[in-house]
Scaffold this motif. Sequence first.
Motif, PDB file in Angstrom:
ATOM      1  N   CYS A  98      11.647  -4.424   9.051  1.00  9.08           N
ATOM      2  CA  CYS A  98      10.271  -4.902   8.937  1.00  9.08           C
ATOM      3  C   CYS A  98      10.205  -6.380   9.304  1.00  9.08           C
ATOM      4  O   CYS A  98      11.216  -7.064   9.391  1.00  9.08           O
ATOM      5  CB  CYS A  98       9.715  -4.654   7.542  1.00  9.08           C
TER       6      CYS A  98
ATOM      7  N   VAL B 124       0.029  -3.187   8.665  1.00 13.16           N
ATOM      8  CA  VAL B 124       0.510  -3.864   7.454  1.00 13.16           C
ATOM      9  C   VAL B 124       0.745  -2.851   6.340  1.00 13.16           C
ATOM     10  O   VAL B 124      -0.130  -2.056   6.007  1.00 13.16           O
ATOM     11  CB  VAL B 124      -0.492  -4.952   7.004  1.00 13.16           C
TER      12      VAL B 124
ATOM     13  N   VAL C   6       5.096  -5.781   7.783  1.00 15.83           N
ATOM     14  CA  VAL C   6       4.868  -4.715   8.758  1.00 15.83           C
ATOM     15  C   VAL C   6       6.193  -3.998   9.008  1.00 15.83           C
ATOM     16  O   VAL C   6       7.185  -4.643   9.342  1.00 15.83           O
ATOM     17  CB  VAL C   6       4.335  -5.288  10.092  1.00 15.83           C
TER      18      VAL C   6
ATOM     19  N   LEU D 175       4.482  -0.932  13.336  1.00 21.03           N
ATOM     20  CA  LEU D 175       4.218  -1.922  14.388  1.00 21.03           C
ATOM     21  C   LEU D 175       4.178  -1.245  15.757  1.00 21.03           C
ATOM     22  O   LEU D 175       3.272  -1.499  16.551  1.00 21.03           O
ATOM     23  CB  LEU D 175       5.283  -3.017  14.371  1.00 21.03           C
TER      24      LEU D 175
END
Length: 136
Positions: free
Chosen positions: A18, A33, A61, A66
Motif C-alpha cells: 500500500c 482509499v 491506498v 490503486l
Amino acid sequence: DRSVLLVDDADARPSAVCWAYWSARPGPLDAAVSRRFRRVRVHADGRSAVLPLDPYEYRVVRRADLRRAVTGILDGCPGFAVASGRIREIRDGPDAAEVLVDGRVVRARWVFDSVSLSPAAGPPDARPPARSWPPG
C-alpha cells in the motif's frame, strides 16, 4: 501525437502492499482509499497525545485498489494505456529512450521510472527514488 503507456509489474519484489499520502481536499484517487486517518497519536518525551490533523487526512491506498482506480481513470483518456509486464532495462536510443518490457522494445521520447533506484549519490533522504529520460 502523444501516447502514454503505464507498465505495472504485479509480480515485482519487493511488492508495495500500500501507499499513503496527505490531503486536505478530494482527489482523483479517493475511490481507491481504504483507510483515512483524521487524527494521530504522538508519543514524545514520555507523554502521549492524540492530535487532530485538520484540515488534512492521512489516506492509505492498497495496490489492487490503486490499479483499479488508475485503470478506470485512464480508460476514458485517449492516448493512455495500461499494460502488465516487467521492465528489464531503460537505455538511450539514437532518437528516443528504449524500454525493454518482457522482451519487447518500446520506444518513447520521455520515460519516467518510479520503481528503479538511482545510483547512490550520498546518504539517503526522504525523497522518493525516480529516474526520467531524457537525462537532465
